[in-house]
Design a protein around this motif. Structure first.
Motif, PDB file in Angstrom:
ATOM      1  N   GLY A   1       0.759  -1.383   0.005  1.00 52.48           N
ATOM      2  CA  GLY A   1      -0.093  -0.200  -0.021  1.00 52.48           C
ATOM      3  C   GLY A   1       0.806   1.255   0.120  1.00 52.48           C
ATOM      4  O   GLY A   1       0.247   2.452  -0.157  1.00 52.48           O
ATOM      5  N   ALA A   2       1.967   1.215   0.138  1.00 50.76           N
ATOM      6  CA  ALA A   2       2.942   2.409   0.199  1.00 50.76           C
ATOM      7  C   ALA A   2       3.275   3.268  -1.048  1.00 50.76           C
ATOM      8  O   ALA A   2       3.437   4.445  -0.883  1.00 50.76           O
ATOM      9  N   PHE A   3       3.192   2.734  -2.025  1.00 46.51           N
ATOM     10  CA  PHE A   3       3.478   3.186  -3.156  1.00 46.51           C
ATOM     11  C   PHE A   3       2.782   4.009  -3.644  1.00 46.51           C
ATOM     12  O   PHE A   3       3.044   5.497  -4.132  1.00 46.51           O
ATOM     13  N   GLY A   4       1.269   4.204  -3.353  1.00 46.72           N
ATOM     14  CA  GLY A   4       0.626   5.185  -3.538  1.00 46.72           C
ATOM     15  C   GLY A   4       0.744   6.400  -2.744  1.00 46.72           C
ATOM     16  O   GLY A   4       0.703   7.544  -3.280  1.00 46.72           O
ATOM     17  N   THR A   5       0.972   6.142  -1.474  1.00 44.20           N
ATOM     18  CA  THR A   5       1.368   7.387  -0.670  1.00 44.20           C
ATOM     19  C   THR A   5       2.435   8.078  -0.990  1.00 44.20           C
ATOM     20  O   THR A   5       2.641   9.157  -1.003  1.00 44.20           O
ATOM     21  N   LEU A   6       3.531   7.112  -1.315  1.00 43.74           N
ATOM     22  CA  LEU A   6       4.864   7.715  -1.817  1.00 43.74           C
ATOM     23  C   LEU A   6       4.379   8.863  -2.757  1.00 43.74           C
ATOM     24  O   LEU A   6       5.143   9.984  -2.811  1.00 43.74           O
ATOM     25  N   GLN A   7       3.793   8.656  -3.758  1.00 46.83           N
ATOM     26  CA  GLN A   7       3.505   9.409  -5.057  1.00 46.83           C
ATOM     27  C   GLN A   7       2.759  10.867  -4.334  1.00 46.83           C
ATOM     28  O   GLN A   7       2.693  11.895  -5.073  1.00 46.83           O
ATOM     29  N   ARG A   8       2.246  10.907  -3.189  1.00 47.69           N
ATOM     30  CA  ARG A   8       1.627  12.020  -2.563  1.00 47.69           C
ATOM     31  C   ARG A   8       2.741  13.064  -2.046  1.00 47.69           C
ATOM     32  O   ARG A   8       2.610  14.176  -1.935  1.00 47.69           O
ATOM     33  N   VAL A   9       4.010  12.400  -1.865  1.00 44.27           N
ATOM     34  CA  VAL A   9       4.973  13.195  -1.411  1.00 44.27           C
ATOM     35  C   VAL A   9       6.041  13.467  -2.364  1.00 44.27           C
ATOM     36  O   VAL A   9       6.419  14.772  -2.218  1.00 44.27           O
ATOM     37  N   ILE A  10       6.445  12.679  -3.266  1.00 48.41           N
ATOM     38  CA  ILE A  10       7.418  13.068  -4.188  1.00 48.41           C
ATOM     39  C   ILE A  10       6.987  12.306  -5.375  1.00 48.41           C
ATOM     40  O   ILE A  10       6.129  11.472  -5.564  1.00 48.41           O
ATOM     41  N   ASP A  11       7.547  13.002  -6.552  1.00 50.87           N
ATOM     42  CA  ASP A  11       7.622  11.944  -7.818  1.00 50.87           C
ATOM     43  C   ASP A  11       8.601  10.902  -7.588  1.00 50.87           C
ATOM     44  O   ASP A  11       9.829  11.220  -7.410  1.00 50.87           O
ATOM     45  N   PRO A  12       8.069   9.747  -7.979  1.00 44.51           N
ATOM     46  CA  PRO A  12       9.218   8.785  -7.647  1.00 44.51           C
ATOM     47  C   PRO A  12      10.317   8.609  -8.496  1.00 44.51           C
ATOM     48  O   PRO A  12      11.542   8.151  -8.150  1.00 44.51           O
ATOM     49  N   THR A  13      10.390   9.578  -9.527  1.00 39.94           N
ATOM     50  CA  THR A  13      11.785   9.601 -10.428  1.00 39.94           C
ATOM     51  C   THR A  13      12.849  10.291  -9.660  1.00 39.94           C
ATOM     52  O   THR A  13      13.797  10.299 -10.149  1.00 39.94           O
ATOM     53  N   GLU A  14      12.458  10.907  -8.518  1.00 38.42           N
ATOM     54  CA  GLU A  14      13.411  11.824  -7.669  1.00 38.42           C
ATOM     55  C   GLU A  14      14.186  10.813  -6.660  1.00 38.42           C
ATOM     56  O   GLU A  14      15.248  11.215  -6.293  1.00 38.42           O
ATOM     57  N   LEU A  15      13.841   9.523  -6.517  1.00 36.21           N
ATOM     58  CA  LEU A  15      14.286   8.600  -5.945  1.00 36.21           C
ATOM     59  C   LEU A  15      15.819   8.279  -6.300  1.00 36.21           C
ATOM     60  O   LEU A  15      16.050   8.139  -7.546  1.00 36.21           O
ATOM     61  N   ASP A  16      16.991   8.237  -5.473  1.00 39.43           N
ATOM     62  CA  ASP A  16      18.199   7.959  -5.731  1.00 39.43           C
ATOM     63  C   ASP A  16      18.506   6.586  -5.322  1.00 39.43           C
ATOM     64  O   ASP A  16      19.567   6.003  -6.014  1.00 39.43           O
ATOM     65  N   ALA A  17      17.972   5.852  -4.594  1.00 39.54           N
ATOM     66  CA  ALA A  17      17.949   4.585  -4.017  1.00 39.54           C
ATOM     67  C   ALA A  17      16.695   4.117  -3.144  1.00 39.54           C
ATOM     68  O   ALA A  17      15.971   4.665  -2.576  1.00 39.54           O
ATOM     69  N   VAL A  18      16.645   2.759  -3.159  1.00 42.80           N
ATOM     70  CA  VAL A  18      15.827   2.122  -2.294  1.00 42.80           C
ATOM     71  C   VAL A  18      16.419   1.078  -1.416  1.00 42.80           C
ATOM     72  O   VAL A  18      17.123   0.419  -1.962  1.00 42.80           O
ATOM     73  N   VAL A  19      16.398   1.003  -0.228  1.00 44.34           N
ATOM     74  CA  VAL A  19      16.609   0.007   0.836  1.00 44.34           C
ATOM     75  C   VAL A  19      15.659  -0.747   1.357  1.00 44.34           C
ATOM     76  O   VAL A  19      14.624  -0.230   2.024  1.00 44.34           O
TER      77      VAL A  19
END
Length: 282
Positions: free
Chosen positions: A43-61
């Motif tokens: 469920g978290a990917f939807g909320t992430l898009q409310r905070v940033i454009d996911p293309t702005e991510l530098d990495a995922v851990v």
């Protein structure tokens, strides 16, 4: 350093929050803001898009391979692989060595290339105990903690500011070492005393989280990973009974500023294991 709580529900997404996901941001001396996502649960990917454009991510851990911590990587993969932007580089994705195979199984594929494409969207990089990862100005040190599956907590440093994320863990020496001197201790408290005593080596209670924080000498405590069937006031009360530090229960979309204490915390005894620093990509 700033932490956005993307999701904080334990075990599965709930009505008020997605499952575990935390976005860490830090702006370097050149004014460039780096963004690293820790976990991306159900469920978290939807909320992430409310905070940033996911293309702005530098990495995922990814801390471990329970669905409430990694499952929405499938959505991020679709977003990254089929994005209208065709200049996106491979996204560095750190996690247990079995992570690529888990994604292949969920997506019903024999390899890491999404259907219809010829390239792999993620740059998979394995984590091991005491690994050190450098992502721009962020230095991330991992420790394997106590959970039924291979699971890591993280010590995240930006200058003198120190954030520690427990991942999923019961009380253990490794977690005490990991949390030592943290400016903010983002700590799970998925169980409560009495009700969950029959389970061992799985999750902290509020009490055990508070005891860990006191032993580790942290500055602030943020309790997370509380499941829907638990009143958050209970683990908070348990923690406060043994911990006199500033403490709160997190909620989805909370934002924490992580400021360093006057004297920097003692260095962690991690060791680099050949991880490659990520330089500026954009």
């Amino acid at each position: 350093m700033r932490v956005h709580v993307i999701g904080c529900n334990g075990s599965f997404a709930g009505r008020e929050s997605a499952a575990s996901s935390y976005l860490v941001e830090h702006t370097d001396d050149d004014g460039r803001t780096w963004r690293v996502l820790f976990d991306l649960g159900s469920g978290a990917f939807g909320t992430l898009q409310r905070v940033i454009d996911p293309t702005e991510l530098d990495a995922v851990v990814i801390s471990h391979l329970h669905p409430d911590h990694y499952l929405d990587l499938t959505g991020l993969e679709v977003f990254w692989a089929y994005n209208e932007r065709q200049d996106l580089p491979q996204l560095p994705l750190y996690g247990p060595a079995a992570l690529p195979g888990r994604i292949r199984a969920v997506m019903d594929r024999d390899d890491d290339v999404p259907d219809g494409l010829t390239t792999v969207p993620f740059d998979y990089r394995s984590i091991t105990d005491r690994a050190t990862i450098e992502i721009g100005p962020l230095v991330i040190e991992a420790r394997e903690v106590l959970h039924p599956v291979e699971s890591y907590g993280f010590r995240i440093m930006a200058g003198d500011a120190l954030l520690v994320y427990s991942g999923d863990s019961d009380a253990c020496e490794a977690l005490d070492e990991l949390a030592a001197g943290a400016d903010l201790f983002l700590c799970e408290a998925g169980y409560i005393e009495g009700r969950d005593d029959r389970f061992t080596g799985v999750h902290l209670t509020g009490r055990r989280a508070g005891e860990t924080a006191m032993r580790a000498g942290v500055r602030r405590v943020a309790l997370t990973h509380i499941p829907c069937w638990t009143d958050p006031a209970i683990p908070e009360r348990e923690a406060r009974a043994v911990c006199d530090l500033p403490l709160q229960v997190v909620q989805a979309l909370d934002v924490f500023e992580v400021e360093p204490r006057a004297v920097a915390a003692a260095p962690f005894s991690g060791r680099a294991v050949g991880t490659t620093p990520i330089a500026a990509r954009r």
